[in-house]
Design a protein around this motif. Structure first.
Motif, PDB file in Angstrom:
ATOM      1  N   GLU A   1       0.848  -1.193   0.000  1.00 16.62           N
ATOM      2  CA  GLU A   1       0.000   0.000   0.000  1.00 16.62           C
ATOM      3  C   GLU A   1       0.888   1.249   0.000  1.00 16.62           C
ATOM      4  OE1 GLU A   1      -2.805  -0.422   3.171  1.00 16.62           O
ATOM      5  OE2 GLU A   1      -3.657  -2.269   2.360  1.00 16.62           O
ATOM      6  N   ASP A   2       0.826   2.097   1.047  1.00 14.82           N
ATOM      7  CA  ASP A   2       1.650   3.309   1.070  1.00 14.82           C
ATOM      8  C   ASP A   2       2.903   3.146   1.930  1.00 14.82           C
ATOM      9  OD1 ASP A   2       0.406   3.159   3.512  1.00 14.82           O
ATOM     10  OD2 ASP A   2      -0.139   5.281   3.603  1.00 14.82           O
ATOM     11  N   ARG A   3       3.236   1.893   2.254  1.00 13.84           N
ATOM     12  CA  ARG A   3       4.376   1.624   3.136  1.00 13.84           C
ATOM     13  C   ARG A   3       5.492   0.909   2.361  1.00 13.84           C
ATOM     14  NH1 ARG A   3      -0.325   0.523   5.343  1.00 13.84           N
ATOM     15  NH2 ARG A   3      -0.207  -1.721   4.987  1.00 13.84           N
ATOM     16  N   THR A   4       6.741   1.149   2.804  1.00 14.09           N
ATOM     17  CA  THR A   4       7.906   0.581   2.123  1.00 14.09           C
ATOM     18  C   THR A   4       8.752  -0.226   3.096  1.00 14.09           C
ATOM     19  OG1 THR A   4       7.984   2.575   0.741  1.00 14.09           O
ATOM     20  CG2 THR A   4       9.880   1.098   0.642  1.00 14.09           C
TER      21      THR A   4
ATOM     22  N   SER B   1      11.276   4.896   5.624  1.00 12.31           N
ATOM     23  CA  SER B   1      10.552   6.073   5.157  1.00 12.31           C
ATOM     24  C   SER B   1      11.016   6.404   3.748  1.00 12.31           C
ATOM     25  CB  SER B   1      10.810   7.261   6.094  1.00 12.31           C
ATOM     26  OG  SER B   1      10.066   8.383   5.677  1.00 12.31           O
ATOM     27  N   TYR B   2      10.087   6.334   2.796  1.00 13.18           N
ATOM     28  CA  TYR B   2      10.408   6.542   1.384  1.00 13.18           C
ATOM     29  C   TYR B   2       9.161   7.083   0.701  1.00 13.18           C
ATOM     30  CZ  TYR B   2      11.554   5.190  -3.495  1.00 13.18           C
ATOM     31  OH  TYR B   2      11.792   5.175  -4.845  1.00 13.18           O
ATOM     32  N   ASN B   3       9.238   8.303   0.190  1.00 11.12           N
ATOM     33  CA  ASN B   3       8.069   8.939  -0.409  1.00 11.12           C
ATOM     34  C   ASN B   3       7.962   8.612  -1.897  1.00 11.12           C
ATOM     35  OD1 ASN B   3       5.896  10.550  -1.068  1.00 11.12           O
ATOM     36  ND2 ASN B   3       7.111  12.426  -1.148  1.00 11.12           N
ATOM     37  N   PHE B   4       7.051   7.705  -2.223  1.00  7.86           N
ATOM     38  CA  PHE B   4       6.788   7.381  -3.619  1.00  7.86           C
ATOM     39  C   PHE B   4       5.344   7.705  -3.993  1.00  7.86           C
ATOM     40  CE2 PHE B   4       5.629   3.677  -1.157  1.00  7.86           C
ATOM     41  CZ  PHE B   4       4.430   3.283  -1.700  1.00  7.86           C
ATOM     42  N   ASN B   5       4.585   8.278  -3.027  1.00  5.67           N
ATOM     43  CA  ASN B   5       3.161   8.471  -3.285  1.00  5.67           C
ATOM     44  C   ASN B   5       2.665   9.894  -3.066  1.00  5.67           C
ATOM     45  OD1 ASN B   5       3.699   8.170  -0.574  1.00  5.67           O
ATOM     46  ND2 ASN B   5       1.783   7.140  -0.090  1.00  5.67           N
TER      47      ASN B   5
ATOM     48  N   LYS C   1      20.772  21.010   6.640  1.00  3.97           N
ATOM     49  CA  LYS C   1      20.445  20.945   8.065  1.00  3.97           C
ATOM     50  C   LYS C   1      19.661  19.674   8.383  1.00  3.97           C
ATOM     51  CE  LYS C   1      16.196  23.679   7.556  1.00  3.97           C
ATOM     52  NZ  LYS C   1      15.470  24.880   7.988  1.00  3.97           N
ATOM     53  N   LYS C   2      19.743  19.276   9.644  1.00  5.59           N
ATOM     54  CA  LYS C   2      19.053  18.066  10.091  1.00  5.59           C
ATOM     55  C   LYS C   2      17.593  18.364  10.378  1.00  5.59           C
ATOM     56  CE  LYS C   2      23.230  16.109  12.146  1.00  5.59           C
ATOM     57  NZ  LYS C   2      23.870  15.569  13.366  1.00  5.59           N
ATOM     58  N   GLU C   3      16.739  17.421   9.982  1.00  2.44           N
ATOM     59  CA  GLU C   3      15.303  17.533  10.214  1.00  2.44           C
ATOM     60  C   GLU C   3      14.845  16.403  11.128  1.00  2.44           C
ATOM     61  OE1 GLU C   3      12.874  19.655   8.668  1.00  2.44           O
ATOM     62  OE2 GLU C   3      14.491  20.905   7.890  1.00  2.44           O
ATOM     63  N   LYS C   4      13.655  16.541  11.678  1.00  2.00           N
ATOM     64  CA  LYS C   4      13.079  15.506  12.528  1.00  2.00           C
ATOM     65  C   LYS C   4      12.810  14.246  11.710  1.00  2.00           C
ATOM     66  CE  LYS C   4       9.048  14.501  15.413  1.00  2.00           C
ATOM     67  NZ  LYS C   4       7.712  14.986  15.860  1.00  2.00           N
ATOM     68  N   LYS C   5      13.075  13.077  12.303  1.00  3.18           N
ATOM     69  CA  LYS C   5      12.798  11.815  11.632  1.00  3.18           C
ATOM     70  C   LYS C   5      11.297  11.629  11.425  1.00  3.18           C
ATOM     71  CE  LYS C   5      16.698   9.085  13.387  1.00  3.18           C
ATOM     72  NZ  LYS C   5      17.063   7.868  14.151  1.00  3.18           N
ATOM     73  N   ASP C   6      10.939  10.864  10.414  1.00  8.28           N
ATOM     74  CA  ASP C   6       9.535  10.551  10.163  1.00  8.28           C
ATOM     75  C   ASP C   6       9.041   9.505  11.162  1.00  8.28           C
ATOM     76  OD1 ASP C   6       9.620  12.244   8.026  1.00  8.28           O
ATOM     77  OD2 ASP C   6       9.914  10.669   6.540  1.00  8.28           O
ATOM     78  N   ASP C   7       7.774   9.611  11.546  1.00  8.46           N
ATOM     79  CA  ASP C   7       7.131   8.592  12.374  1.00  8.46           C
ATOM     80  C   ASP C   7       6.571   7.508  11.464  1.00  8.46           C
ATOM     81  OD1 ASP C   7       7.611   9.936  14.794  1.00  8.46           O
ATOM     82  OD2 ASP C   7       5.860  11.214  14.478  1.00  8.46           O
ATOM     83  N   LEU C   8       6.928   6.257  11.743  1.00  9.31           N
ATOM     84  CA  LEU C   8       6.484   5.151  10.908  1.00  9.31           C
ATOM     85  C   LEU C   8       5.229   4.507  11.487  1.00  9.31           C
ATOM     86  CD1 LEU C   8       9.961   3.528  10.195  1.00  9.31           C
ATOM     87  CD2 LEU C   8       8.696   5.125   8.762  1.00  9.31           C
TER      88      LEU C   8
END
Length: 333
Positions: A79-82, A100-104, A197-204
């Protein structure tokens, strides 16, 4: 006599000036040596070329395989998960885990694939896998560090300067100094460098991991059936572990290991999976970080093994032995 006295004074002044200059020179020398030492310790990671093979037409699970040298990354999409599997020399180093991988979101399989970058240093066989992240105003990369021991989510990097970063126009390089690493862009046309610059990690989304993994591996038998253990949370009874709140929770298709404090604060929490059962013992592997830090949770071949006996769990774990000095633990509800 007066002339002799003047000569002595002048000689004394020259000597003092000579020693003062010598002293200054000696003091500056260590700084030069330190600067040289720091330059030698910095390690550069540059973009490399790699092969891609996709199967986006599959009606089952779509996939993308990245290869270079003896390294293979396999991405599978549920689905929307990798999910990612990392192989070295055709051996699994890190098995399927969510990334975390944005393909959608304002993207597609094809567009996302074009924006993947791999930074590598062949002299130390280490590098970074950069995956396009979720963004609204400016590009974001999710950074995963890898070496011979595994791959892990490091951080997200970005910039709010529109002249510094786009997914395709600039190359990225990493600079490591000791345990710290920074990333910067290099514009091919202008040779302009911009520090990212560093950004906050994505929540899975960890709610569907076990179900997703069953689809990926083709294993439809539930974890509960594999280990034959009644659902619920089992707590360590060893007195030496009273302050650490060690527990294993069996619920539906998941096994969750938890370390918590006296006030119930969760410090570390991992999702485990049952890999195999031998002579009544179920062998558990680290699968996913839920809270806290991975530490050595994914280092051993097995996180530990469990055996259910008369309403209690017999838990034998190399992870526990290394961290707490106790290998054999009894857990009860």
């Amino acid at each position: 006599m007066v002339k002799s006295s003047i000569i002595v004074k002048v000689s004394t002044i020259f000597l003092l000036i000579f020693f003062a200059l010598s002293s200054c020179k000696e003091k500056h020398t260590p700084k030069k040596e330190l600067s040289t030492s720091l330059k030698k310790e910095s390690i550069l990671f540059s973009e490399i070329s790699f092969n891609k093979k996709s199967d986006y037409q599959s009606t089952d699970l779509k996939s993308l395989v990245l290869t270079f040298k003896d390294i293979i990354y396999t991405l599978k999409f549920v689905e929307d998960r990798t999910y990612l599997q990392y192989k070295l020399d055709n051996k699994i180093v890190t098995d399927w885990h969510q990334i975390s991988y944005n393909f959608n979101y304002d993207s597609s399989y094809e567009d996302a694939e074009k924006n993947i970058k791999i930074l590598y240093n062949s002299s130390i066989n280490k590098g970074f896998l950069l995956l396009p992240g979720y963004t609204e105003e400016y590009p974001v990369f999710n950074v995963y560090s890898f070496d011979k021991d595994g791959i892990k989510y490091l951080e997200n990097i970005s910039t709010d300067d529109p002249n510094c970063l786009s997914f395709s126009k600039q190359k990225i390089e990493g600079i490591a100094l000791g345990q710290d690493v920074s990333f910067r862009t290099i514009s091919i046309q202008k040779e302009k460098r911009c520090l990212l610059k560093k950004e906050k990690k994505d929540d899975l989304n960890t709610q569907t991991i076990e179900t997703d993994l069953q689809k990926i591996t083709g294993n439809n038998s539930s974890t509960k059936k594999q280990v034959s253990i009644p659902s619920g949370e089992y707590f360590a009874t060893n007195e030496q572990l009273d302050d650490y709140g060690i527990s294993l929770k069996f619920e539906k298709d998941s096994i969750i290991y938890t370390e918590s404090g006296n006030m119930g604060k969760i410090y570390n929490q991992y999702l485990l999976k049952a890999d195999k059962t031998v002579d009544g013992k179920s062998f558990l592997k680290y699968s996913q970080l839920i809270n806290g830090y991975i530490g050595d949770a994914d280092k051993p071949l097995y996180f530990g093994n469990i055996k259910y006996n008369q309403s209690q769990l017999l838990f034998e774990s190399e992870y526990m032995e290394k961290k707490y000095g106790i290998k054999n633990i009894i857990l009860k509800k």
